[in-house]
Motif scaffolding. Structure first.
Motif, mmCIF file in Angstrom:
data_model
loop_
_atom_site.group_PDB
_atom_site.id
_atom_site.type_symbol
_atom_site.label_atom_id
_atom_site.label_comp_id
_atom_site.label_asym_id
_atom_site.label_seq_id
_atom_site.Cartn_x
_atom_site.Cartn_y
_atom_site.Cartn_z
ATOM 1 N N ASP A 1 0.821 -1.214 0.000
ATOM 2 C CA ASP A 1 0.000 0.000 0.000
ATOM 3 C C ASP A 1 0.850 1.256 0.000
ATOM 4 O OD1 ASP A 1 -2.326 -1.467 0.093
ATOM 5 O OD2 ASP A 1 -2.275 -1.598 2.296
ATOM 6 N N SER A 2 2.017 1.167 0.620
ATOM 7 C CA SER A 2 2.744 2.388 0.923
ATOM 8 C C SER A 2 3.672 2.801 -0.203
ATOM 9 C CB SER A 2 3.562 2.195 2.202
ATOM 10 O OG SER A 2 4.380 3.310 2.394
ATOM 11 N N SER A 3 3.512 4.055 -0.655
ATOM 12 C CA SER A 3 4.501 4.563 -1.598
ATOM 13 C C SER A 3 5.641 5.247 -0.845
ATOM 14 C CB SER A 3 3.863 5.492 -2.631
ATOM 15 O OG SER A 3 3.020 6.396 -2.028
ATOM 16 N N GLU A 4 5.664 5.111 0.483
ATOM 17 C CA GLU A 4 6.813 5.573 1.261
ATOM 18 C C GLU A 4 7.961 4.581 1.084
ATOM 19 O OE1 GLU A 4 8.137 6.083 5.924
ATOM 20 O OE2 GLU A 4 6.126 5.351 5.407
ATOM 21 N N LYS A 5 9.153 5.100 0.927
ATOM 22 C CA LYS A 5 10.315 4.226 0.846
ATOM 23 C C LYS A 5 10.784 3.882 2.252
ATOM 24 C CE LYS A 5 10.572 5.749 -3.611
ATOM 25 N NZ LYS A 5 10.584 6.941 -4.464
ATOM 26 N N ILE A 6 10.936 2.600 2.520
ATOM 27 C CA ILE A 6 11.358 2.152 3.844
ATOM 28 C C ILE A 6 12.798 2.609 4.039
ATOM 29 C CG2 ILE A 6 11.770 0.115 5.285
ATOM 30 C CD1 ILE A 6 9.565 -1.263 3.406
#
Lengths: 416, 416
Positions: free
Chosen positions: A183-188
């Protein structure tokens, strides 16, 4: 997790049998004749391999996160909440007639390092993570190195959403279908990244080195060369009255190879595609074209070699009564890996007494993308005869264990 | 026909305007863009050109005979019934994108020579004939030089009957449909044959010669060369660790050209077809193949040059870490033309003061077949830039007239 590693401890040994057995377990998924595997990114086979990796990570107590590009990051918590994740991994997808080691070894080595720490009850200050980057090979979905390119910001969310297979399938749709679209377009966020990979070349084997500490990834330039002469009758046209574009190209290929050899052992100059506009044994060729693949780990040397190759083609064209146009198609800058990451790997190899050398990678890898945003380095394992992208690809259990031990040491060093 | 030609007479002049006008008349049949013509053998266009030639021959008082292969032989009687026919001609069929002169000029020059004699009222002891050989080009029906091959006994009646176009049409059926299949499988006996043809090469133009007296047709050998190395990754494989089949082939092409140049101006060594088993800019080529086209007018020299080319490939393969297999595919012996016929043409060129040279034909011609059974020679007319099999093919009216005057003199000499 009762202990913190320190230099006074005898070196930990990874479990070579477990590492090898997991290679064989993954290889059974998408197995093809002759010890090969076919697991194109986001196909059912790739999804099955991902699920097996996820189960191993869960059993090892890792927390799995999946991002917008399907990259898997399985995290082992550290003791210091302020520290960033020290990660390692590679890719589980393969070429259509791929082997058992390209990519897979890097993912399994990272998992093995973590499990070795688990077995020894050793905690690290920084969290550790096992990573599987999506679609390194770029067979079904272009470009290759897709997951790491998105991670490094080289591919936008929009470009990722627009990525389609030749049959029209959207990457997003297939990834969702397989259950691997996060779901996340945040980069870990990662604090460091190390990638173990087979060399895919013959240098370590030839020099009897068990470990390669990769300091850089070669830069790459492709030159399109078009040679124009005049079609002529092979019987009627005297040799000294020809403008033979294929002969001119042949002279160029020989001279380009000389230029590459003169540039030292790190240089690569290759012509793998050559075409002619006519194709008759009795017709002197009027138009020929080829692509020069030029590589070097140093930016300035690569530029100089590229200029020299251009000059060779232009000069030999004139000497052959032809003309040449030389156009740069692709240019990828060399990647210099992070000095601390390189040192951590080299210290591990030296401490354990392995025969090792520093080496530049001739092939591109996810690590070259990740290096743009995270301190990164790689460790190479020798592969038999330098063969890769081939069902005959082979790395020995002993060499895989040695590389994984070095990786373990470096991860401990960076995460301590 | 009131006179017999003799050396005391001033040389006859052919009618250059009529000769040129007839070229343009024939060119209109099957005309294509850019001054070209397309008249494949035994198509409607070929039949129309044949009919026009037949009408001109009839108007010139010639008796037309057509044999089993559709060859046209239009005979002008001689004064001595014991003498055999002294013939001249070439072919009216063209390449798909052919010009206005290849073949056509030889047929029309023969007709022009006969009409010049008619206009001057000159009889010859031997009969003369204008010949149109069937299917020289071999485009729709293979092999080329079909009519002359049958005439020379190189193609049997059965093989002729079995000759089919790619669409399944039998040569016999199409020739009958067009009205150009003769009844007689008897070969019309000839005592001598002369063929005028454009050079299809650049030698006469470059040396500012108006006439070429052709002494021979080069022999031809084709060698199939297969070079085997090892596919490898262009990025990872050091230059000194490769078995690069394309690089080996390139070195061979350069060396083969040197060998041809060292063999003297009559030698031809050409590579017009080169293929590789892989085609990727980043793959070192493991398998390459090419065809060497070797030509020379002397049998022994051709054999020596062929052996040298073979040795070059084998030696350079080893030096490049590869192996080469060299196989002879085609070998056609050189044709030496008849000394009397050559002398008759040379005498004509010398007597008229034309700039001329003796020359070997690099291309095959009907005359090379006919020479196996009849005393034969050829005369070449310069063509612009050596261009042929091309709509830009061009021979000047002046040069066509000069060549036809020489042909006229030689026919008179042989038929006196």
């Amino acid at each position: 997790m009762t202990r913190i590693a320190n230099d006074a401890m005898p070196p930990l040994q990874i479990n070579a049998d477990r590492l090898w057995a997991r290679h064989m377990d993954i290889a059974r998924i998408g197995a093809i004749a002759g010890n090969g595997s076919c697991r194109l990114a986001m196909t059912a086979e790739d999804a099955e391999a991902r699920a097996l990796l996820a189960s191993w990570c869960r059993d090892a107590g890792l927390e799995l996160r999946v991002d917008r590009a399907g990259n898997m990051v399985a995290v082992r918590p550290g003791s210091d909440p302020a520290r960033g994740i020290v990660a390692s991994g590679s890719h589980l997808d393969t070429q259509p007639h791929g082997g058992r080691f390209d990519g897979v070894s890097g993912v399994l080595a990272a998992l093995e390092a973590v499990e070795t720490l688990n077995d020894a009850g050793i905690a690290t200050a920084a969290p550790l993570a096992v990573v599987n980057w999506t679609n390194e090979e770029g067979v079904r979905y272009a470009p290759g190195l897709l997951g790491s390119a998105w991670y490094a910001g080289l591919l936008t969310d929009e470009a990722l959403s627009d990525t389609r297979a030749a049959d029209g399938m959207l990457f997003d749709d297939e990834a969702r279908l397989r259950g691997w679209l996060g779901d996340s377009s945040e980069k870990i966020p990662l604090a460091a990244f190390l990638e173990l990979h087979i060399e895919q070349g013959p240098v370590l084997e030839r020099e009897e080195k068990q470990v390669g500490v990769v300091t850089s990834v070669q830069g790459l330039t492709w030159l399109d060369v078009r040679v124009s002469g005049t079609d002529a009758h092979a019987g009627t046209t005297p040799l000294d009255h020809r403008q033979d574009a294929l002969l001119a190209a042949a002279r160029m290929l020989a001279a380009l190879n000389e230029a590459g050899l003169e540039c030292g052992p790190a240089a690569r100059v290759s012509v793998g595609r050559l075409t002619t506009a006519t194709d008759g044994p009795s017709t002197v060729v009027g138009e020929a074209a080829f692509v020069i693949d030029i590589r070097h780990p140093d930016t300035g040397t690569l530029a100089g070699l590229t200029a020299k190759c251009t000059a060779i083609c232009e000069t030999l064209a004139v000497q052959s009564g032809c003309t040449a146009t030389v156009t740069q198609r692709i240019s990828v800058s060399p990647t210099q890996f992070d000095a601390s990451c390189v040192r951590a790997l080299e210290d591990g190899a030296a401490r354990r007494g392995y025969a090792y050398r520093k080496i530049a990678s001739g092939a591109l890898h996810d690590a070259a993308n990740v290096a743009k945003v995270v301190p990164t380095a790689m460790v190479f394992v020798p592969c038999r005869d330098g063969i890769s992208h081939n069902v005959n690809e082979y790395a020995s259990p002993e060499d895989l264990a040695a590389g994984t031990n070095v990786l373990l040491d470096a991860l401990l060093d960076l995460a301590r």
